[in-house]
Design an enzyme around this catalytic site. Structure first.
Site, short mmCIF file in Angstrom:
data_model
loop_
_atom_site.label_atom_id
_atom_site.label_comp_id
_atom_site.label_asym_id
_atom_site.label_seq_id
_atom_site.Cartn_x
_atom_site.Cartn_y
_atom_site.Cartn_z
N LYS A 83 -94.11 -9.34 1.91
CA LYS A 83 -93.50 -8.05 2.28
C LYS A 83 -93.81 -6.99 1.23
CE LYS A 83 -91.28 -9.21 6.07
NZ LYS A 83 -91.75 -8.83 7.36
N LYS A 98 -101.14 -16.16 11.90
CA LYS A 98 -100.17 -16.60 12.91
C LYS A 98 -99.81 -15.48 13.88
CE LYS A 98 -95.97 -15.45 10.45
NZ LYS A 98 -94.57 -15.58 10.35
N LYS A 155 -94.72 -10.64 15.49
CA LYS A 155 -94.27 -9.47 16.26
C LYS A 155 -94.94 -8.19 15.80
CE LYS A 155 -89.81 -11.38 17.39
NZ LYS A 155 -88.58 -11.76 16.70
P1 TYM Z 1 -88.36 -14.98 12.92
O1 TYM Z 1 -87.50 -14.07 13.70
O2 TYM Z 1 -89.51 -14.41 12.16
O3 TYM Z 1 -88.94 -16.09 13.84
C1 TYM Z 1 -88.06 -16.87 14.64
C2 TYM Z 1 -88.55 -18.28 14.76
O4 TYM Z 1 -89.86 -18.31 15.34
C3 TYM Z 1 -90.73 -19.05 14.50
N1 TYM Z 1 -92.07 -18.46 14.56
C4 TYM Z 1 -93.18 -19.17 14.74
N2 TYM Z 1 -93.37 -20.49 14.90
C5 TYM Z 1 -94.64 -20.91 15.09
N3 TYM Z 1 -95.71 -20.07 15.12
C6 TYM Z 1 -95.56 -18.73 14.97
N4 TYM Z 1 -96.59 -17.92 15.02
C7 TYM Z 1 -94.24 -18.23 14.75
N5 TYM Z 1 -93.73 -16.99 14.56
C8 TYM Z 1 -92.40 -17.15 14.43
C9 TYM Z 1 -90.16 -18.94 13.10
O5 TYM Z 1 -90.58 -20.01 12.30
C10 TYM Z 1 -88.67 -18.99 13.40
O6 TYM Z 1 -88.24 -20.31 13.55
N6 TYM Z 1 -85.67 -16.07 8.98
C11 TYM Z 1 -85.82 -16.37 10.37
C12 TYM Z 1 -84.59 -16.10 11.20
C13 TYM Z 1 -83.37 -16.76 10.65
C14 TYM Z 1 -83.06 -18.13 10.68
C15 TYM Z 1 -81.81 -18.27 10.01
C16 TYM Z 1 -83.70 -19.25 11.18
C17 TYM Z 1 -82.36 -16.12 10.02
N7 TYM Z 1 -81.41 -17.04 9.62
C18 TYM Z 1 -81.20 -19.51 9.86
C19 TYM Z 1 -83.07 -20.49 11.03
C20 TYM Z 1 -81.84 -20.61 10.37
C21 TYM Z 1 -86.95 -15.52 10.87
O7 TYM Z 1 -87.31 -14.53 10.31
O8 TYM Z 1 -87.47 -15.90 12.00
#
Ligand code: TYM
Length: 329
Positions: free
Chosen positions: A111, A194, A197
């Site tokens: 970031k 990867k 969004k």
């Molecule tokens: P976030 O919102 O970036 O993504 C949500 C979930 O999607 C998975 N993900 C992917 N998995 C495989 N390939 C990809 N290209 C890909 N892009 C996204 C992420 O691994 C995630 O599981 N920090 C987390 C949100 C969060 C969270 C938590 C998760 C906040 N508190 C507590 C688990 C437990 C996040 O930014 O995910």
């Protein structure tokens, strides 16, 4: 029975990475476990969303959760900011988290590179808030994609540190989880990295079939193999990675063989891939459209979820306060 916690940030529609990396696992786990799934709207604040869009983003992710198959009768589905206990645990945990370890986190370093104009303290302490989300319900398992592995490692470290510091066996050490295999990373359609969004390389659950076909047909490939059994270049490997999650093993074997014999036509591969993606997303899209309209149902789901989540959250916070020495007069 395990306690499962996971969430997805409300920064936009869910893509195939979110679905195959996390959401599909939530859905598979919900019947056998005590599950908490939330929409991480506090986490979305690190990128300063427009207040006019904050709520509609939460609403969209909630509709997508439900449309994909999360069942509010068996799982606790809630909005992170409806359970403010998490902010207290976040504060308490932060007292035992060191700036150095936060600065070394890969997601933070990324970031800093990508948005040097907005390196806020929320970004730095993002892993603490995530640990608080998980520890608040004393989870053992956290279904997430590969990119969250380091955050889970940090959560375990913070849990261990708390237990050692106060000489208790209070927090379990949760592990990142993917059904039956390694954590996965779904690549984008732009040839490298990867699916994300903000990368503009994603296929969304909410995309119309025609948009999906167009995106997939435009995906980056190469000139094609010139020697049998050659190693695939990254963009081509990426298409096969997506094929493996959406298509049948026979389809994958068919195109692998074509590739290995240097007979592959990427146009055919892409057509099949697009149809198999549409087969996964089209029924979900239909349900999203229906659920989005049902304001009353959405309200009922989040209310029920918030009540259940707050029950577990307030118990944890009260116990943590006691362990740390807070006392009532
Ligand atoms: P976030 O919102 O970036 O993504 C949500 C979930 O999607 C998975 N993900 C992917 N998995 C495989 N390939 C990809 N290209 C890909 N892009 C996204 C992420 O691994 C995630 O599981 N920090 C987390 C949100 C969060 C969270 C938590 C998760 C906040 N508190 C507590 C688990 C437990 C996040 O930014 O995910």
């Amino acid at each position: 029975m395990e306690t499962v916690v996971s969430g997805i940030r409300s920064t936009g529609n869910l893509h195939l990475g979110n679905y195959f990396g996390a959401l599909r696992n939530f859905i598979k786990m919900q019947h056998e476990n005590n599950c908490y799934f939330f929409i991480a709207d506090y986490h979305s604040l690190t990128t300063h969303p427009d207040p006019a869009h904050l709520h509609s983003n939460v609403r969209q992710v909630l509709s997508e959760y439900l449309a994909a198959g999360l069942d509010p009768e068996v799982s606790t589905i809630f909005v992170q900011s409806d359970v403010p206990e998490v902010t207290e645990l976040y504060l308490l945990l932060n007292m035992h988290v060191y700036i150095g370890e936060l600065e070394r986190t890969s997601s933070f370093k990324e970031k800093v590179r990508k948005q040097p104009e907005n390196v806020n303290a929320g970004l730095l302490t993002y892993p603490t808030l995530m640990a608080a989300d998980i520890l608040l319900h004393k989870a053992n398992k956290v279904p997430v994609g590969k990119d969250q592995e380091q955050h889970l490692e940090m959560t375990r470290k913070f849990a261990r540190r708390f237990n050692t510091m106060y000489n208790v066996e209070y927090f379990p050490e949760p592990s990142a989880y993917n059904f039956g295999s390694e954590l996965i990373k779904i690549p984008g359609l732009d040839g490298s990295g990867k699916m994300g969004k903000s990368e503009g390389n994603g296929v969304y659950l909410f995309d119309e079939p025609t948009a999906i076909r167009k995106k997939v047909m435009k995906a980056v490939t190469d000139q094609g193999p010139t020697e049998p059994n050659s190693v695939k270049a990254e963009p081509v490997e990426n298409l096969f990675t997506i094929l493996k999650v959406v298509s049948s093993p026979d389809t994958v074997a068919f195109f692998e063989e074509k590739y290995n014999n240097c007979e592959i036509r990427y146009g055919d591969l892409k057509k099949q891939l697009a149809e198999d993606i549409v087969a996964v997303t089209a029924p979900i899209r239909e349900r999203i459209l229906e659920i989005q309209k049902d304001e009353e149902y959405l309200r009922k789901v989040v209310k029920m979820g918030a009540e259940k989540a707050r029950e577990s959250a307030s118990k944890t916070v009260a116990e943590v306060r006691e362990i740390m020495g807070f006392k009532k007069f």
